[in-house]
Design a protein around this motif. Structure first.
Motif, short mmCIF file in Angstrom:
data_model
loop_
_atom_site.label_atom_id
_atom_site.label_comp_id
_atom_site.label_asym_id
_atom_site.label_seq_id
_atom_site.Cartn_x
_atom_site.Cartn_y
_atom_site.Cartn_z
N ARG A 21 -11.52 17.98 -4.81
CA ARG A 21 -11.84 19.35 -4.37
C ARG A 21 -11.95 20.29 -5.57
O ARG A 21 -12.84 21.13 -5.63
CB ARG A 21 -10.75 19.85 -3.41
CG ARG A 21 -11.22 19.97 -2.01
CD ARG A 21 -10.28 20.61 -1.00
NE ARG A 21 -9.12 21.31 -1.44
CZ ARG A 21 -7.86 20.86 -1.37
NH1 ARG A 21 -7.60 19.67 -0.90
NH2 ARG A 21 -6.85 21.61 -1.77
N ILE A 22 -11.04 20.14 -6.51
CA ILE A 22 -11.07 20.97 -7.72
C ILE A 22 -12.35 20.70 -8.49
O ILE A 22 -13.03 21.65 -8.93
CB ILE A 22 -9.82 20.71 -8.60
CG1 ILE A 22 -8.55 21.20 -7.89
CG2 ILE A 22 -9.99 21.37 -9.97
CD1 ILE A 22 -7.26 20.72 -8.54
N MET A 23 -12.70 19.44 -8.66
CA MET A 23 -13.91 19.10 -9.42
C MET A 23 -15.16 19.63 -8.71
O MET A 23 -16.06 20.18 -9.36
CB MET A 23 -13.98 17.59 -9.64
CG MET A 23 -12.90 17.11 -10.61
SD MET A 23 -12.75 15.33 -10.75
CE MET A 23 -14.34 14.93 -11.49
N SER A 39 -13.62 31.05 -14.49
CA SER A 39 -12.18 31.09 -14.75
C SER A 39 -11.46 30.06 -13.89
O SER A 39 -11.98 29.61 -12.86
CB SER A 39 -11.63 32.48 -14.44
OG SER A 39 -11.70 32.72 -13.04
N LEU A 40 -10.26 29.70 -14.32
CA LEU A 40 -9.43 28.81 -13.50
C LEU A 40 -9.15 29.44 -12.14
O LEU A 40 -9.12 28.75 -11.12
CB LEU A 40 -8.11 28.49 -14.19
CG LEU A 40 -8.14 27.44 -15.29
CD1 LEU A 40 -6.75 27.24 -15.88
CD2 LEU A 40 -8.67 26.13 -14.77
N LEU A 55 -4.05 23.12 -13.45
CA LEU A 55 -3.43 22.76 -14.73
C LEU A 55 -2.60 21.49 -14.59
O LEU A 55 -2.57 20.67 -15.51
CB LEU A 55 -2.57 23.92 -15.24
CG LEU A 55 -3.35 25.16 -15.67
CD1 LEU A 55 -2.40 26.31 -16.02
CD2 LEU A 55 -4.29 24.84 -16.82
N ASN A 56 -1.96 21.31 -13.45
CA ASN A 56 -1.19 20.09 -13.21
C ASN A 56 -2.10 18.86 -13.23
O ASN A 56 -1.73 17.81 -13.75
CB ASN A 56 -0.45 20.19 -11.88
CG ASN A 56 0.42 18.99 -11.62
OD1 ASN A 56 1.17 18.56 -12.48
ND2 ASN A 56 0.29 18.44 -10.43
N HIS A 57 -3.29 18.99 -12.67
CA HIS A 57 -4.23 17.86 -12.60
C HIS A 57 -5.00 17.64 -13.90
O HIS A 57 -5.32 16.51 -14.24
CB HIS A 57 -5.22 18.06 -11.45
CG HIS A 57 -4.65 17.72 -10.11
ND1 HIS A 57 -4.74 16.48 -9.57
CD2 HIS A 57 -3.97 18.49 -9.22
CE1 HIS A 57 -4.15 16.47 -8.38
NE2 HIS A 57 -3.68 17.68 -8.15
N PHE A 58 -5.34 18.73 -14.61
CA PHE A 58 -6.24 18.61 -15.76
C PHE A 58 -5.64 19.08 -17.08
O PHE A 58 -6.19 18.78 -18.14
CB PHE A 58 -7.55 19.34 -15.48
CG PHE A 58 -8.32 18.73 -14.34
CD1 PHE A 58 -9.12 17.63 -14.56
CD2 PHE A 58 -8.20 19.23 -13.06
CE1 PHE A 58 -9.82 17.04 -13.51
CE2 PHE A 58 -8.88 18.64 -12.01
CZ PHE A 58 -9.69 17.55 -12.23
N GLY A 59 -4.61 19.86 -17.05
CA GLY A 59 -3.97 20.31 -18.28
C GLY A 59 -4.52 21.60 -18.85
O GLY A 59 -3.79 22.40 -19.40
N SER A 60 -5.83 21.81 -18.72
CA SER A 60 -6.46 23.03 -19.25
C SER A 60 -7.86 23.18 -18.66
O SER A 60 -8.42 22.21 -18.12
CB SER A 60 -6.56 22.97 -20.78
OG SER A 60 -7.50 21.99 -21.17
N ALA A 61 -8.41 24.37 -18.81
CA ALA A 61 -9.78 24.60 -18.35
C ALA A 61 -10.76 23.74 -19.16
O ALA A 61 -11.73 23.21 -18.61
CB ALA A 61 -10.14 26.08 -18.48
N ASP A 62 -10.50 23.59 -20.46
CA ASP A 62 -11.37 22.75 -21.29
C ASP A 62 -11.35 21.30 -20.84
O ASP A 62 -12.38 20.63 -20.83
CB ASP A 62 -10.97 22.84 -22.77
CG ASP A 62 -11.48 24.09 -23.44
OD1 ASP A 62 -12.31 24.81 -22.83
OD2 ASP A 62 -11.07 24.35 -24.58
N ALA A 65 -13.41 20.92 -17.74
CA ALA A 65 -14.83 20.92 -18.12
C ALA A 65 -15.21 19.59 -18.77
O ALA A 65 -16.27 19.02 -18.48
CB ALA A 65 -15.13 22.08 -19.06
N ARG A 66 -14.34 19.07 -19.63
CA ARG A 66 -14.60 17.80 -20.32
C ARG A 66 -14.76 16.65 -19.30
O ARG A 66 -15.67 15.83 -19.40
CB ARG A 66 -13.47 17.51 -21.30
CG ARG A 66 -13.78 16.49 -22.35
CD ARG A 66 -12.69 16.44 -23.43
NE ARG A 66 -12.87 17.55 -24.37
CZ ARG A 66 -12.08 18.60 -24.49
NH1 ARG A 66 -10.99 18.70 -23.75
NH2 ARG A 66 -12.33 19.55 -25.35
N VAL A 67 -13.87 16.61 -18.32
CA VAL A 67 -13.94 15.57 -17.29
C VAL A 67 -15.25 15.70 -16.50
O VAL A 67 -15.92 14.70 -16.22
CB VAL A 67 -12.72 15.66 -16.34
CG1 VAL A 67 -12.91 14.82 -15.09
CG2 VAL A 67 -11.45 15.24 -17.08
#
Length: 198
Positions: A21-23, A39-40, A55-62, A65-67
């Motif tokens: 859902r986040i992606m 923005s997040l 942030l729990n799932h990806f660690g950062s906004a970057d 985006a990288r994923v």
């Protein structure tokens, strides 16, 4: 013990659905605003989660985006000759042109979205760098030593450039006709003029 394992499986499934859902929300936001303007908090609202969950799932906004850039790269399938059945250089050059032009057509919607951010966003710069590295390796395998000749290298990269493809389509050629035209020109300039390496 069995109920605990079931509970862990359910949690893992829920986490996977939340991540998806986040992606999806991030992709939709990138389409609407671009990466830099997303923005997040906007992604969180769209995904119906908190920014902390992202942030729990990806660690950062970057990292999010990288994923997503990696996922898009997989989906649009950068051409790779390692499984092509063609063996002669002229046949491989023809396949390369068809594959590159089809790739440009597949990736056009995303390129249009990200074009203005390519020079500014570090994640997109990384993705673009990886793309050009893969394309350089592909051309080196297909053209081999002929790519060392200025004339061949210039024609190979110039005639298969996205701008050339766009111009040919704008002139009324189909993807197939544009591919054939460019492939014929490239095969003719290969060493000895017959499309066969010396």
């Amino acid at each position: 013990m069995t109920p605990r394992r079931y509970s862990m499986e359910v949690r893992a499934e829920q986490a996977a659905r939340t991540r998806e859902r986040i992606m999806d929300a991030a992709l939709a936001s990138y389409r609407e605003r671009g990466i830099a303007a997303t923005s997040l908090q906007a992604v969180a609202r769209k995904a119906n989660v908190s920014a902390a969950t992202i942030l729990n799932h990806f660690g950062s906004a970057d990292e999010l985006a990288r994923v997503l850039v990696a996922q898009l790269t997989d989906e649009i399938q950068i051409p790779d000759d390692r499984e092509w059945p063609e063996h002669g250089r002229p046949q491989r050059v023809r396949r390369l042109v068809r594959e590159m032009f089809a790739f440009y057509e597949r990736s056009a919607p995303w390129f249009e979205i990200f074009r203005s951010e390519l020079g500014h966003d570090p994640v997109l710069r990384e993705g673009e760098g990886a793309f050009w590295e893969a394309i350089g390796a592909l051309y080196a395998r297909v053209f081999a030593e002929a790519l060392g000749e200025d004339r061949v290298r210039g024609a190979a990269f110039g005639l298969t450039h996205p701008a050339t493809f766009t111009a040919l389509l704008s002139a009324g050629l189909s993807l197939e006709d544009a591919s054939e035209l460019v492939a014929d020109a490239l095969v003719r300039i290969l060493p000895n003029g017959k499309g066969v390496a010396q």
